[in-house]
Design a protein around this motif. Structure first.
Motif, PDB file in Angstrom:
ATOM      1  N   ASP A  35     -49.132  28.269  -5.202  1.00 29.86           N
ATOM      2  CA  ASP A  35     -49.205  27.381  -6.361  1.00 29.86           C
ATOM      3  C   ASP A  35     -47.786  27.319  -6.938  1.00 29.86           C
ATOM      4  OD1 ASP A  35     -49.538  26.181  -8.801  1.00 29.86           O
ATOM      5  OD2 ASP A  35     -50.986  27.624  -9.580  1.00 29.86           O
ATOM      6  N   SER A  36     -46.978  26.360  -6.452  1.00 29.87           N
ATOM      7  CA  SER A  36     -45.561  26.364  -6.852  1.00 29.87           C
ATOM      8  C   SER A  36     -45.397  26.010  -8.329  1.00 29.87           C
ATOM      9  CB  SER A  36     -44.743  25.424  -5.976  1.00 29.87           C
ATOM     10  OG  SER A  36     -45.200  24.109  -6.117  1.00 29.87           O
ATOM     11  N   GLY A  37     -46.366  25.264  -8.892  1.00 28.27           N
ATOM     12  CA  GLY A  37     -46.300  24.966 -10.329  1.00 28.27           C
ATOM     13  C   GLY A  37     -46.324  26.257 -11.146  1.00 28.27           C
ATOM     14  N   ALA A  38     -47.080  27.260 -10.640  1.00 21.06           N
ATOM     15  CA  ALA A  38     -47.163  28.541 -11.361  1.00 21.06           C
ATOM     16  C   ALA A  38     -45.807  29.238 -11.373  1.00 21.06           C
ATOM     17  CB  ALA A  38     -48.227  29.436 -10.731  1.00 21.06           C
ATOM     18  N   ILE A  39     -44.987  29.005 -10.334  1.00 23.40           N
ATOM     19  CA  ILE A  39     -43.651  29.606 -10.292  1.00 23.40           C
ATOM     20  C   ILE A  39     -42.781  28.986 -11.392  1.00 23.40           C
ATOM     21  CG2 ILE A  39     -41.547  29.852  -8.903  1.00 23.40           C
ATOM     22  CD1 ILE A  39     -43.264  30.118  -6.447  1.00 23.40           C
ATOM     23  N   TYR A  40     -42.827  27.644 -11.496  1.00 18.38           N
ATOM     24  CA  TYR A  40     -42.046  26.969 -12.551  1.00 18.38           C
ATOM     25  C   TYR A  40     -42.572  27.331 -13.938  1.00 18.38           C
ATOM     26  CZ  TYR A  40     -39.443  24.481  -9.031  1.00 18.38           C
ATOM     27  OH  TYR A  40     -38.604  24.203  -7.983  1.00 18.38           O
ATOM     28  N   ARG A  41     -43.901  27.458 -14.044  1.00 21.31           N
ATOM     29  CA  ARG A  41     -44.473  27.842 -15.342  1.00 21.31           C
ATOM     30  C   ARG A  41     -44.094  29.289 -15.699  1.00 21.31           C
ATOM     31  NH1 ARG A  41     -49.086  24.777 -17.364  1.00 21.31           N
ATOM     32  NH2 ARG A  41     -49.281  22.888 -16.153  1.00 21.31           N
ATOM     33  N   ALA A  42     -44.107  30.182 -14.688  1.00 16.36           N
ATOM     34  CA  ALA A  42     -43.750  31.582 -14.940  1.00 16.36           C
ATOM     35  C   ALA A  42     -42.292  31.678 -15.385  1.00 16.36           C
ATOM     36  CB  ALA A  42     -43.980  32.415 -13.681  1.00 16.36           C
ATOM     37  N   CYS A  95     -46.122  25.402 -22.136  1.00 18.63           N
ATOM     38  CA  CYS A  95     -45.539  25.992 -20.931  1.00 18.63           C
ATOM     39  C   CYS A  95     -45.340  24.913 -19.855  1.00 18.63           C
ATOM     40  CB  CYS A  95     -46.467  27.101 -20.440  1.00 18.63           C
ATOM     41  SG  CYS A  95     -45.640  28.318 -19.464  1.00 18.63           S
ATOM     42  N   GLY A  96     -46.306  23.988 -19.734  1.00 12.16           N
ATOM     43  CA  GLY A  96     -46.189  22.898 -18.751  1.00 12.16           C
ATOM     44  C   GLY A  96     -44.996  22.010 -19.058  1.00 12.16           C
ATOM     45  N   ARG A  97     -44.823  21.712 -20.348  1.00 12.65           N
ATOM     46  CA  ARG A  97     -43.684  20.871 -20.773  1.00 12.65           C
ATOM     47  C   ARG A  97     -42.365  21.561 -20.465  1.00 12.65           C
ATOM     48  NH1 ARG A  97     -46.418  19.291 -25.337  1.00 12.65           N
ATOM     49  NH2 ARG A  97     -45.662  21.078 -26.503  1.00 12.65           N
ATOM     50  N   ALA A  98     -42.295  22.843 -20.824  1.00  9.05           N
ATOM     51  CA  ALA A  98     -41.052  23.600 -20.594  1.00  9.05           C
ATOM     52  C   ALA A  98     -40.786  23.716 -19.095  1.00  9.05           C
ATOM     53  CB  ALA A  98     -41.164  24.989 -21.229  1.00  9.05           C
ATOM     54  N   ALA A  99     -41.865  23.902 -18.297  1.00 16.15           N
ATOM     55  CA  ALA A  99     -41.715  24.004 -16.835  1.00 16.15           C
ATOM     56  C   ALA A  99     -41.128  22.709 -16.287  1.00 16.15           C
ATOM     57  CB  ALA A  99     -43.064  24.299 -16.181  1.00 16.15           C
ATOM     58  N   SER A 100     -41.643  21.577 -16.769  1.00 16.63           N
ATOM     59  CA  SER A 100     -41.166  20.285 -16.279  1.00 16.63           C
ATOM     60  C   SER A 100     -39.701  20.061 -16.682  1.00 16.63           C
ATOM     61  CB  SER A 100     -42.092  19.203 -16.843  1.00 16.63           C
ATOM     62  OG  SER A 100     -41.566  17.946 -16.650  1.00 16.63           O
ATOM     63  N   ASP A 128     -48.990  23.860  -2.772  1.00 17.19           N
ATOM     64  CA  ASP A 128     -49.333  22.837  -3.767  1.00 17.19           C
ATOM     65  C   ASP A 128     -48.162  22.656  -4.730  1.00 17.19           C
ATOM     66  OD1 ASP A 128     -49.944  22.395  -6.533  1.00 17.19           O
ATOM     67  OD2 ASP A 128     -51.929  23.248  -6.401  1.00 17.19           O
ATOM     68  N   GLY A 129     -47.746  21.405  -4.949  1.00 13.68           N
ATOM     69  CA  GLY A 129     -46.631  21.187  -5.884  1.00 13.68           C
ATOM     70  C   GLY A 129     -46.207  19.746  -6.013  1.00 13.68           C
ATOM     71  N   ARG A 130     -44.892  19.546  -6.184  1.00 15.81           N
ATOM     72  CA  ARG A 130     -44.333  18.197  -6.334  1.00 15.81           C
ATOM     73  C   ARG A 130     -43.393  17.844  -5.177  1.00 15.81           C
ATOM     74  NH1 ARG A 130     -47.020  19.646 -10.003  1.00 15.81           N
ATOM     75  NH2 ARG A 130     -47.244  18.780 -12.106  1.00 15.81           N
ATOM     76  N   ASP A 131     -42.764  18.888  -4.599  1.00 16.96           N
ATOM     77  CA  ASP A 131     -41.749  18.647  -3.551  1.00 16.96           C
ATOM     78  C   ASP A 131     -41.999  19.516  -2.325  1.00 16.96           C
ATOM     79  OD1 ASP A 131     -41.252  21.108  -4.707  1.00 16.96           O
ATOM     80  OD2 ASP A 131     -39.082  20.921  -4.571  1.00 16.96           O
ATOM     81  N   GLU A 179     -45.691  11.874 -20.173  1.00 17.80           N
ATOM     82  CA  GLU A 179     -44.296  12.269 -20.359  1.00 17.80           C
ATOM     83  C   GLU A 179     -43.837  13.171 -19.201  1.00 17.80           C
ATOM     84  OE1 GLU A 179     -43.562  14.171 -24.166  1.00 17.80           O
ATOM     85  OE2 GLU A 179     -41.772  15.055 -23.245  1.00 17.80           O
ATOM     86  N   ARG A 180     -44.715  14.105 -18.832  1.00 21.06           N
ATOM     87  CA  ARG A 180     -44.382  15.062 -17.776  1.00 21.06           C
ATOM     88  C   ARG A 180     -44.240  14.346 -16.424  1.00 21.06           C
ATOM     89  NH1 ARG A 180     -47.036  19.732 -15.709  1.00 21.06           N
ATOM     90  NH2 ARG A 180     -49.015  19.394 -16.742  1.00 21.06           N
ATOM     91  N   ASP A 181     -45.172  13.417 -16.146  1.00 23.25           N
ATOM     92  CA  ASP A 181     -45.102  12.670 -14.881  1.00 23.25           C
ATOM     93  C   ASP A 181     -43.824  11.854 -14.810  1.00 23.25           C
ATOM     94  OD1 ASP A 181     -47.504  13.616 -14.111  1.00 23.25           O
ATOM     95  OD2 ASP A 181     -48.625  11.767 -14.499  1.00 23.25           O
ATOM     96  N   ARG A 183     -40.981  12.455 -16.293  1.00 19.91           N
ATOM     97  CA  ARG A 183     -39.836  13.344 -16.065  1.00 19.91           C
ATOM     98  C   ARG A 183     -39.812  13.838 -14.614  1.00 19.91           C
ATOM     99  NH1 ARG A 183     -39.787  16.437 -20.992  1.00 19.91           N
ATOM    100  NH2 ARG A 183     -41.581  17.443 -20.098  1.00 19.91           N
ATOM    101  N   ASP A 184     -40.988  14.193 -14.077  1.00 22.36           N
ATOM    102  CA  ASP A 184     -41.054  14.711 -12.707  1.00 22.36           C
ATOM    103  C   ASP A 184     -40.688  13.627 -11.685  1.00 22.36           C
ATOM    104  OD1 ASP A 184     -41.858  17.097 -13.801  1.00 22.36           O
ATOM    105  OD2 ASP A 184     -43.977  16.890 -13.288  1.00 22.36           O
ATOM    106  N   ARG A 185     -41.065  12.352 -11.980  1.00 25.70           N
ATOM    107  CA  ARG A 185     -40.786  11.255 -11.032  1.00 25.70           C
ATOM    108  C   ARG A 185     -39.337  10.802 -11.103  1.00 25.70           C
ATOM    109  NH1 ARG A 185     -46.138   9.059 -12.008  1.00 25.70           N
ATOM    110  NH2 ARG A 185     -47.184   9.258 -10.005  1.00 25.70           N
TER     111      ARG A 185
HETATM  112  O1   DC Z   1     -48.437  21.806 -11.154  1.00 32.75           O
HETATM  113  P1   DC Z   1     -48.114  22.254 -12.597  1.00 32.75           P
HETATM  114  O2   DC Z   1     -48.636  21.316 -13.620  1.00 32.75           O
HETATM  115  O3   DC Z   1     -48.551  23.671 -12.851  1.00 32.75           O
HETATM  116  O4   DC Z   1     -46.497  22.230 -12.666  1.00 32.75           O
HETATM  117  C1   DC Z   1     -45.807  22.433 -13.866  1.00 32.75           C
HETATM  118  C2   DC Z   1     -44.455  21.719 -13.813  1.00 32.75           C
HETATM  119  O5   DC Z   1     -43.624  22.368 -12.845  1.00 32.75           O
HETATM  120  C3   DC Z   1     -44.508  20.259 -13.380  1.00 32.75           C
HETATM  121  O6   DC Z   1     -44.560  19.378 -14.483  1.00 32.75           O
HETATM  122  C4   DC Z   1     -43.223  20.055 -12.630  1.00 32.75           C
HETATM  123  C5   DC Z   1     -42.823  21.414 -12.163  1.00 32.75           C
HETATM  124  N1   DC Z   1     -42.999  21.573 -10.718  1.00 32.75           N
HETATM  125  C6   DC Z   1     -41.987  21.107  -9.907  1.00 32.75           C
HETATM  126  O7   DC Z   1     -41.028  20.513 -10.392  1.00 32.75           O
HETATM  127  N2   DC Z   1     -42.044  21.307  -8.562  1.00 32.75           N
HETATM  128  C7   DC Z   1     -43.105  21.907  -8.009  1.00 32.75           C
HETATM  129  N3   DC Z   1     -43.123  22.086  -6.689  1.00 32.75           N
HETATM  130  C8   DC Z   1     -44.175  22.369  -8.817  1.00 32.75           C
HETATM  131  C9   DC Z   1     -44.100  22.171 -10.174  1.00 32.75           C
END
Ligand code: DC
Length: 230
Positions: A35-42, A95-100, A128-131, A179-181, A183-185
């Motif tokens: 769960d790579s999102g958990a790494i960014y959140r951590a 935490c999600g906002r700060a992670a993003s 699982d993640g974004r990239d 907002e998060r989407d 920024r991520d896109r």
């Molecule tokens: O999947 P999530 O909502 O737990 O992820 C939190 C934030 O972490 C998401 O807004 C963007 C970032 N993230 C990322 O940039 N790359 C990833 N592979 C996973 C998450």
């Protein structure tokens, strides 16, 4: 990355159902789950609790290199930062906002790249993640990009947070998600987008199990014919 270990990447925006589907698949196939999102959140949690300013890329990257991150995978996944359990603290919108925000920093992404690649283990990994399919595991043989309509994604996220006991507001969730989407896109480094060789699945109107079944159809029978459970 060990070539013999199969990797299935599942990328997509928040609330598309990646986490639920990945966990069901991991159980069905007996594979590991990243769960790579958990790494960014951590990391976001560590940065906030160490009192490091979110806008200081150098310092945030230093925390990314220095923090000790552990995942304990049983029925559910527990996340430990520097030996302290933080799993429940990672799900807040703050935490999600700060992670993003910190996920947009190239130095931070670089510092976390190897930590993620080291998690490939037999018999297979669901990432699982974004990239995952574009940057972290570009050679993965199986790639999915999971989407859903913004309304459905916000409703799923709302239900999930309610079930976890958070006091949440649907309009606020919709705003946060948009907002998060965005920024991520729009970020330059590893933006959220489907890998060229990813199969795009729209989960609007589908149950998690229906999505799982569609993904299983993408894998060869040799990998799906022996349900292992974990
Ligand atoms: O999947 P999530 O909502 O737990 O992820 C939190 C934030 O972490 C998401 O807004 C963007 C970032 N993230 C990322 O940039 N790359 C990833 N592979 C996973 C998450």
């Amino acid at each position: 990355m060990t070539k013999a270990v199969p990797v299935l990447t599942i990328d997509g925006p928040s609330g598309a159902g990646k986490g639920t589907v990945s966990k069901l698949l991991a159980k069905r196939l007996g594979w590991h789950f990243l769960d790579s999102g958990a790494i960014y959140r951590a990391l976001a949690w560590a940065v906030l609790s160490w009192g490091v300013p979110l806008d200081n890329e150098e310092e945030v990257a230093r925390v990314a290199k220095e923090m000790m991150l552990e995942f304990i995978c049983n029925e559910s996944v527990q996340v430990l930062v520097d030996g302290k359990e933080v799993t429940d603290k990672l799900q807040t919108e703050e935490c999600g906002r700060a992670a993003s925000t910190i996920a947009a920093y190239p130095k931070v992404r670089q510092a976390l790249l190897e930590k993620q690649r080291q998690l490939v283990r037999p018999p297979g990994l669901i990432a699982d993640g974004r990239d995952m399919g574009t940057v972290v595991f570009p050679d993965a043989p199986y790639k999915v990009f999971l989407t859903a309509s913004p309304k459905v994604r916000a409703q799923r996220r709302y239900r999930q947070l309610k079930e976890q006991g958070f006091d949440v507001n649907l309009d606020q969730i919709i705003n946060d998600l948009e907002e998060r989407d965005r920024r991520d896109r729009e970020r330059k480094e590893a933006p959220l987008k489907p890998a060229e060789d990813a199969v795009v699945i729209d989960s609007t109107g589908l149950t998690a199990q229906q999505v799982v079944d569609k993904i299983l159809e993408l894998l060869p029978e040799s990998l799906t014919s022996q349900p292992r459970g974990r």
